[in-house]
Design a protein around this motif. Structure first.
Motif: not given
Length: 181
Positions: A66, A89, A91-92, A149
């Protein structure tokens, strides 16, 4: 020359599918700069992914992913980025660039790794592949998530690197053309 509004091209897919290999070939063809998220994490931590998993566990590693994703979004443009198998996975991910899912069957991935000239090294650096049954279950859980995705999905099983890269460049050009309309 491929522009995609100076967007990054971000490869996702299961561990061992060939994200690094395809990334390096695309870099050669497009003259973009290349990054690998696992390499960035190893540099940041000054230790190998396997050691991070063994010492601090998967949850800590996901936090590092992350952190890396936030840095990429803020600081990197017009690059080809190869990611670890679970990086999708973050978020951005959409904000980092155009997401390309390299798809293969689980058996196709294992065959690819086992037939590689450095097979032992390829398998050893992927701690989640040490238990084949667990890895297969993880693959089955992630496959449909990768599809969701992805901006572009390309089948890589039993295909040459050159053929994959050529198809990818065509698909990226089509995406760029569509975005301009």
């Amino acid at each position: 020359m491929l522009n995609l509004k100076n967007k990054n091209i971000v490869f996702i897919g299961f561990m061992g599918v060939g994200k690094g290999t395809i990334s390096r070939a695309l870099i050669q063809r497009t003259k973009r700069f290349g990054l690998d998220t696992d390499d960035l994490i190893e540099s940041m931590e000054n230790r190998k992914i396997k050691a991070i998993f063994e010492t601090d566990g998967e949850a800590y590693f996901r936090k590092l992913e992350k952190k890396t994703a936030k840095w990429l979004e803020k600081n990197v443009k017009n690059a080809v980025i190869s990611t670890g198998g679970g990086f999708f996975k973050v978020d951005n991910l959409d904000a980092i660039g155009t997401i390309v899912y390299l798809r293969s069957s689980f058996d196709g991935i294992l065959k690819r790794l086992k037939e590689h000239e450095n097979a032992d090294l390829k398998l050893a650096k992927r701690p989640l592949l040490s238990d084949e049954d667990k890895a297969r279950t993880l693959f089955e859980e992630r496959s449909s998530l990768y599809e969701v995705k992805a901006d572009i999905t390309i089948n890589v099983e039993n295909r040459s690197v050159d053929a994959i890269v050529q198809d990818l460049i065509t698909l990226l050009h089509l995406k760029e053309k569509k975005e301009k309309e």
